[in-house]
Scaffold this active site. Structure first.
Site, mmCIF file in Angstrom:
data_model
loop_
_atom_site.group_PDB
_atom_site.id
_atom_site.type_symbol
_atom_site.label_atom_id
_atom_site.label_comp_id
_atom_site.label_asym_id
_atom_site.label_seq_id
_atom_site.Cartn_x
_atom_site.Cartn_y
_atom_site.Cartn_z
ATOM 1 N N HIS A 179 0.860 -1.468 -0.060
ATOM 2 C CA HIS A 179 0.099 -0.184 -0.042
ATOM 3 C C HIS A 179 0.706 1.129 -0.108
ATOM 4 O O HIS A 179 0.211 2.359 -0.295
ATOM 5 C CB HIS A 179 -0.964 0.016 1.045
ATOM 6 N N ASP A 404 3.565 9.461 -0.917
ATOM 7 C CA ASP A 404 2.331 8.528 -0.467
ATOM 8 C C ASP A 404 2.050 7.464 -1.463
ATOM 9 O O ASP A 404 2.193 7.842 -2.638
ATOM 10 C CB ASP A 404 0.881 9.783 -0.534
HETATM 11 P P1 ADQ Z 1 -2.949 6.015 4.758
HETATM 12 O O1 ADQ Z 1 -1.448 6.403 5.056
HETATM 13 O O2 ADQ Z 1 -3.770 5.919 6.217
HETATM 14 O O3 ADQ Z 1 -2.979 4.862 4.073
HETATM 15 P P2 ADQ Z 1 -4.809 7.533 3.253
HETATM 16 O O4 ADQ Z 1 -4.910 7.066 1.743
HETATM 17 O O5 ADQ Z 1 -4.928 9.077 2.864
HETATM 18 O O6 ADQ Z 1 -3.657 7.355 4.225
HETATM 19 O O7 ADQ Z 1 -6.144 7.289 3.835
HETATM 20 C C1 ADQ Z 1 -6.429 7.901 5.130
HETATM 21 C C2 ADQ Z 1 -7.789 7.782 5.500
HETATM 22 O O8 ADQ Z 1 -8.062 8.370 6.619
HETATM 23 C C3 ADQ Z 1 -8.955 8.093 4.416
HETATM 24 O O9 ADQ Z 1 -9.918 7.219 4.141
HETATM 25 C C4 ADQ Z 1 -9.362 9.495 5.379
HETATM 26 O O10 ADQ Z 1 -10.970 9.554 4.992
HETATM 27 C C5 ADQ Z 1 -9.108 8.996 6.786
HETATM 28 N N1 ADQ Z 1 -9.190 10.270 7.584
HETATM 29 C C6 ADQ Z 1 -8.147 10.993 7.589
HETATM 30 N N2 ADQ Z 1 -8.415 11.932 8.495
HETATM 31 C C7 ADQ Z 1 -9.438 11.706 9.083
HETATM 32 C C8 ADQ Z 1 -10.172 12.169 10.348
HETATM 33 N N3 ADQ Z 1 -10.011 13.412 10.834
HETATM 34 N N4 ADQ Z 1 -11.214 11.633 10.397
HETATM 35 C C9 ADQ Z 1 -11.623 10.531 9.790
HETATM 36 N N5 ADQ Z 1 -11.155 9.973 9.043
HETATM 37 C C10 ADQ Z 1 -9.911 10.641 8.568
HETATM 38 C C11 ADQ Z 1 -2.148 3.906 3.324
HETATM 39 C C12 ADQ Z 1 -0.947 4.564 2.350
HETATM 40 C C13 ADQ Z 1 -1.700 5.222 1.457
HETATM 41 C C14 ADQ Z 1 -3.146 4.414 0.638
HETATM 42 C C15 ADQ Z 1 -3.793 3.817 1.549
HETATM 43 C C16 ADQ Z 1 -4.643 2.744 0.922
HETATM 44 O O11 ADQ Z 1 -0.113 5.303 3.277
HETATM 45 O O12 ADQ Z 1 -0.897 6.245 0.429
HETATM 46 O O13 ADQ Z 1 -3.639 5.349 -0.129
HETATM 47 O O14 ADQ Z 1 -3.040 3.138 2.458
HETATM 48 O O15 ADQ Z 1 -3.804 1.732 0.060
#
Ligand code: ADQ
Length: 517
Positions: A179, A404
């Protein structure tokens, strides 16, 4: 369920999903009882229907330490009695959680694979426990899987599982999806256990990456560090062939050819659900409440997990620069930065929180005037309807990670912009840049002045241009949603023809022709 999982259900045996965490959140109520709630998120929503259809197991850590497994197994079995799939818990001790999860996974692999090698703590004890825990996962899998199952392992916590499974004699087909990004050769070389990690990854039959760039880095590392590798094909899925020496009972060594698939599967979101829920009355009313409070100001939104890869301090510095450079934005914009707490027991994350809070108060101290506070900072988790209301209300989303794997916030924002009236400012170093480059304003998050200029460009962008760009973004996100992702990964796993996969678009930073005198 919005998925067409027909192709994924025709692959024979069951599906066994393996991830660091089980898709349930467990809380102990008292010494005998547990409260169990289903986890949320795209991966869980996309994979549970496939597990239900095809039958299978989800193996992972329940998130608690030093617990009695028999008691927990009974609770999990009751929970999934009629679900069509079961759960396989892998229990960790406090020491294992500290050294495997906090240590090797989050203090070595996470920073290294995000190009932040100076944040790494290469403690050899972490590696020992990482292997020990990967073996624990493999033992649970050995117990609960059957030879014709497809075992799909997720993410950087579990890169050694394949090697341990093969050592235990498990012969099922194995897949892996990373991921997070895969680093370039120069950075990967810093890992003291680079050979072990690569060799284990090559025990999988299908390796999936988020972007072409990640796959290219992986191929370069394998070609440089290991001998006798051939890569064939072009497009979304390639084959990699290499020689494997095998020692027979009489100690004679034979060389056998092995072939694996390596593919690019940019992860998506459950677009339809996001768009439908964003259009609901509940979300509309909440968004209206934000509009009313903004009194005509444009809302710029940042939504991130607390993490140094997300570039929050750089973003705040760019916003400050924009306010200094473009006084026409004063009183006309509000930046709302939502941060969800994460990994708070690691020192770096604690320090990052302090740095962000210091910057927010500095910037607010510099610009706040009667009736206008430029930054609203909120440090907590939000329920989905509230998050969707922020997305709907936001005129501009600032998604500027330093690096990311994909970044789902960028996709969620666009899916929720049902009126197509928002602008996405997106980092070139997010995996999502490949798919979203034609609709987003792309930025280098290290270029404070450049990001400030793009913020101003978004602020002054007219409604027609916003709509044109947002339509493109939404189409790209809808066409490769999370169900497409599961389907294409499992399609590659069950030997669909390589020519059936499309050629993917890559983001390459613009190059300028320079004439040298
Ligand atoms: P993450 O590093 O966790 O995932 P991301 O893809 O941005 O990063 O997902 C974050 C999730 O957290 C999103 O679904 C978002 O809605 C949620 N979120 C963020 N802030 C929030 C808040 N204040 N309240 C509630 N929810 C919140 C890892 C990798 C990424 C990749 C994903 C999936 O680092 O690059 O996209 O896996 O493969």
């Amino acid at each position: 369920m919005s998925a067409d999982t027909s192709s994924t259900t025709s692959g024979g045996g069951r599906l066994v999903v393996v991830s660091n965490r089980l898709p349930f959140i467990l809380k102990r109520l008292d010494h005998r009882q547990w409260n169990v709630e289903p986890g949320s998120g795209g991966l869980v929503n996309a994979l549970l229907p496939v597990l239900r259809n095809r039958g299978g197991i989800w193996v992972g850590w329940p998130g608690t330490v030093d617990e009695d497994i028999s008691e927990l197994e009974t609770t999990l079995a009751e929970l999934t009695r009629d679900a069509g799939y079961s759960l396989g818990p892998v229990m960790l001790t406090t020491d294992e959680r500290d050294k495997f999860y906090n240590g090797f996974s989050n203090e070595i692999i996470w920073p290294l694979f995000h190009d932040l090698q100076t944040n790494c703590n290469f403690d050899p004890a972490f590696w020992q426990v990482y292997q020990q825990v990967n073996l624990k996962f493999a033992r649970v899998l050995q117990k609960c899987s059957e030879p014709d199952d497809f075992i799909w392992v997720h993410d950087y916590h579990l890169m050694e599982v394949a090697r341990e499974l093969r050592r235990l004699g498990v012969c099922s087909r194995l897949g892996f999806f990373l991921h997070i990004p895969f680093p370039s050769l120069d950075i990967f070389l810093k890992l003291p256990w680079r050979f072990e990690v690569l060799r284990s990854l090559l025990e999988f039959d299908l390796l999936g990456f988020q972007t072409l760039h990640d796959r290219r880095n992986f191929v370069q590392c394998v070609r440089t560090l290991l001998k006798g590798i051939w890569v064939q094909g072009k497009g979304q899925v390639l084959t990699m062939r290499f020689e494997v020496p095998t020692v027979a009972a009489d100690q004679s060594v034979a060389v056998k050819d092995r072939e694996i698939r390596i593919g690019v599967f940019p992860i998506g979101i459950d677009y339809k659900t996001y768009a439908e829920r964003a259009a609901s009355d509940e979300v509309q009313q909440r968004a209206q409440y934000f509009y009313d409070n903004l009194r005509g100001r444009q809302l710029i939104l940042g939504v991130d997990r607390l993490d140094y890869t997300k570039g929050i301090p750089n973003r705040l510095a760019a916003f400050r620069h924009a306010l200094r450079r473009y006084p026409d934005m004063h009183h006309k914009v509000t930046l709302i930065q939502l941060v969800v707490p994460s990994r708070t027991d690691i020192l770096e994350y604690h320090n990052l929180r302090l740095e962000i809070e210091h910057l927010v108060s500095e910037i607010n101290g510099e610009f706040t005037e009667s009736g206008w506070v430029p930054i609203h900072y909120i440090f907590r988790n939000h329920e989905l309807p509230e998050l969707l209301a922020y997305y709907r209300a936001a005129d501009i989303a600032l998604v500027t990670p330093l690096k990311d794997g994909m970044n789902l916030v960028a996709k969620e924002y666009c899916a929720a912009k049902v009126k197509k009236d928002g602008v996405l400012i997106l980092s070139e170093f997010a995996g999502a840049a490949g798919q979203l480059q034609k609709g987003a304003l792309l930025v280098n998050p290290h270029d404070i002045e450049g990001v400030a200029d793009r913020i101003h460009e978004a602020f002054t962008m007219g409604p027609d241009e916003r709509r044109r760009r947002m339509k493109r973004l939404r189409r790209a996100i809808r066409d490769s949603d999370i169900f497409w992702w599961v389907d294409s990964y499992l399609g590659a796993a069950i030997e669909k023809e390589l020519s059936d996969f499309p050629i993917l678009e890559e983001y390459i930073p613009h190059t300028e022709r320079v004439l040298v005198d």
